[in-house]
Design a protein around this motif. Structure first.
Motif, PDB file in Angstrom:
ATOM      1  N   LEU A  38       0.811  -1.217   0.000  1.00 33.14           N
ATOM      2  CA  LEU A  38       0.000   0.000   0.000  1.00 33.14           C
ATOM      3  C   LEU A  38       0.847   1.270   0.000  1.00 33.14           C
ATOM      4  O   LEU A  38       0.366   2.334  -0.373  1.00 33.14           O
ATOM      5  N   LYS A  39       2.086   1.157   0.405  1.00 32.45           N
ATOM      6  CA  LYS A  39       2.939   2.342   0.531  1.00 32.45           C
ATOM      7  C   LYS A  39       3.062   3.131  -0.772  1.00 32.45           C
ATOM      8  O   LYS A  39       3.019   4.367  -0.747  1.00 32.45           O
ATOM      9  N   PRO A  40       3.181   2.481  -1.943  1.00 31.59           N
ATOM     10  CA  PRO A  40       3.274   3.261  -3.191  1.00 31.59           C
ATOM     11  C   PRO A  40       2.050   4.142  -3.462  1.00 31.59           C
ATOM     12  O   PRO A  40       2.168   5.136  -4.179  1.00 31.59           O
ATOM     13  N   LEU A  41       0.898   3.805  -2.896  1.00 33.41           N
ATOM     14  CA  LEU A  41      -0.287   4.650  -3.076  1.00 33.41           C
ATOM     15  C   LEU A  41      -0.086   6.024  -2.438  1.00 33.41           C
ATOM     16  O   LEU A  41      -0.805   6.973  -2.761  1.00 33.41           O
ATOM     17  N   PHE A  42       0.892   6.117  -1.537  1.00 23.79           N
ATOM     18  CA  PHE A  42       1.155   7.357  -0.809  1.00 23.79           C
ATOM     19  C   PHE A  42       2.503   7.970  -1.203  1.00 23.79           C
ATOM     20  O   PHE A  42       2.995   8.860  -0.509  1.00 23.79           O
ATOM     21  N   ALA A  43       3.079   7.510  -2.295  1.00 24.08           N
ATOM     22  CA  ALA A  43       4.425   7.929  -2.694  1.00 24.08           C
ATOM     23  C   ALA A  43       4.542   9.439  -2.891  1.00 24.08           C
ATOM     24  O   ALA A  43       5.577  10.019  -2.599  1.00 24.08           O
ATOM     25  N   ARG A  44       3.513  10.073  -3.361  1.00 19.93           N
ATOM     26  CA  ARG A  44       3.561  11.518  -3.628  1.00 19.93           C
ATOM     27  C   ARG A  44       2.807  12.312  -2.569  1.00 19.93           C
ATOM     28  O   ARG A  44       2.349  13.424  -2.829  1.00 19.93           O
ATOM     29  N   THR A  45       2.698  11.714  -1.395  1.00 15.28           N
ATOM     30  CA  THR A  45       1.900  12.299  -0.329  1.00 15.28           C
ATOM     31  C   THR A  45       2.772  12.650   0.863  1.00 15.28           C
ATOM     32  O   THR A  45       3.597  11.849   1.286  1.00 15.28           O
ATOM     33  N   ASP A  46       2.566  13.833   1.406  1.00 12.53           N
ATOM     34  CA  ASP A  46       3.178  14.198   2.681  1.00 12.53           C
ATOM     35  C   ASP A  46       2.375  13.451   3.748  1.00 12.53           C
ATOM     36  O   ASP A  46       1.200  13.752   3.977  1.00 12.53           O
ATOM     37  N   ILE A  47       2.996  12.461   4.371  1.00 15.36           N
ATOM     38  CA  ILE A  47       2.259  11.563   5.263  1.00 15.36           C
ATOM     39  C   ILE A  47       1.734  12.293   6.497  1.00 15.36           C
ATOM     40  O   ILE A  47       0.688  11.932   7.029  1.00 15.36           O
ATOM     41  N   ALA A  80     -15.317   7.037  -3.921  1.00 13.54           N
ATOM     42  CA  ALA A  80     -15.091   7.183  -5.361  1.00 13.54           C
ATOM     43  C   ALA A  80     -13.705   7.777  -5.618  1.00 13.54           C
ATOM     44  O   ALA A  80     -12.981   7.321  -6.510  1.00 13.54           O
ATOM     45  N   ARG A  81     -13.321   8.776  -4.816  1.00 10.67           N
ATOM     46  CA  ARG A  81     -11.986   9.366  -4.976  1.00 10.67           C
ATOM     47  C   ARG A  81     -10.898   8.343  -4.673  1.00 10.67           C
ATOM     48  O   ARG A  81      -9.901   8.256  -5.381  1.00 10.67           O
ATOM     49  N   HIS A  82     -11.095   7.552  -3.617  1.00 12.99           N
ATOM     50  CA  HIS A  82     -10.102   6.546  -3.269  1.00 12.99           C
ATOM     51  C   HIS A  82      -9.968   5.498  -4.375  1.00 12.99           C
ATOM     52  O   HIS A  82      -8.867   5.021  -4.638  1.00 12.99           O
ATOM     53  N   GLY A  83     -11.057   5.160  -4.996  1.00 16.97           N
ATOM     54  CA  GLY A  83     -10.997   4.229  -6.118  1.00 16.97           C
ATOM     55  C   GLY A  83     -10.146   4.790  -7.248  1.00 16.97           C
ATOM     56  O   GLY A  83      -9.351   4.069  -7.864  1.00 16.97           O
ATOM     57  N   ALA A  84     -10.273   6.080  -7.500  1.00 19.64           N
ATOM     58  CA  ALA A  84      -9.468   6.723  -8.542  1.00 19.64           C
ATOM     59  C   ALA A  84      -7.981   6.738  -8.182  1.00 19.64           C
ATOM     60  O   ALA A  84      -7.129   6.761  -9.060  1.00 19.64           O
ATOM     61  N   TYR A  85      -7.680   6.694  -6.875  1.00 19.99           N
ATOM     62  CA  TYR A  85      -6.279   6.666  -6.427  1.00 19.99           C
ATOM     63  C   TYR A  85      -5.677   5.265  -6.513  1.00 19.99           C
ATOM     64  O   TYR A  85      -4.490   5.095  -6.287  1.00 19.99           O
ATOM     65  N   GLY A  86      -6.514   4.271  -6.790  1.00 11.52           N
ATOM     66  CA  GLY A  86      -6.011   2.906  -6.896  1.00 11.52           C
ATOM     67  C   GLY A  86      -6.351   2.017  -5.710  1.00 11.52           C
ATOM     68  O   GLY A  86      -5.913   0.872  -5.643  1.00 11.52           O
TER      69      GLY A  86
END
Length: 141
Positions: A38-47, A80-86
């Motif tokens: 799951l970590k790559p889903l947050f790769a461009r995110t300031d955690i 719906a937004r989370h689905g678009a994020y993968g």
């Protein structure tokens, strides 16, 4: 959810709110430990920023548990937004486990079986709503 479960979630969240930042950090540590994929889903995110958003979202949910007509459409839009994020439907089980483990650590002795069951019931409603929102566009396509 029963009215008693709703009250339990509301009351226990009052104990979590003051420790929101460390609770969010614990949540993401748990999430990535449970499923490193799951970590790559947050790769461009300031955690840290993501953690603030998580706690704001949980606060919104808790504040609106007694108003499903307001809560569920907002949760569906989030799904719906989370689905678009993968995010995939199977990820919701991992998120639920991370949430319950975070609450257990953050609430300590206040995390009773009754509190756990109430949060699990609340999360179940949210997860189902988010998954349905993700799957509905696919079914219509």
């Amino acid at each position: 959810m029963t009215p008693v479960q709703t009250a339990i979630v509301e009351n226990s969240f009052r104990l979590v709110a003051p420790i929101a930042e460390p609770a969010a950090a614990i949540f993401y540590e748990r999430l990535f430990a449970l499923d490193p994929a799951l970590k790559p889903l947050f790769a461009r995110t300031d955690i840290r920023d993501q953690g603030r958003k998580l706690m704001q979202a949980i606060g919104f949910v808790v504040a609106h548990l007694r108003r499903p007509d307001t809560l569920l459409p907002a949760v569906a839009a989030l799904g719906a937004r989370h689905g678009a994020y993968g995010v995939q439907p199977a990820h919701y089980d991992t998120v639920g486990q991370a949430l319950l483990e975070t609450l257990a650590e953050g609430l300590g002795p206040h995390f009773t079986a009754e509190v756990r069951n109430a949060w699990a019931a609340a999360y179940g409603v949210l997860a189902r709503t988010m998954i349905e929102a993700t799957e509905t566009p696919r079914a219509a396509a």
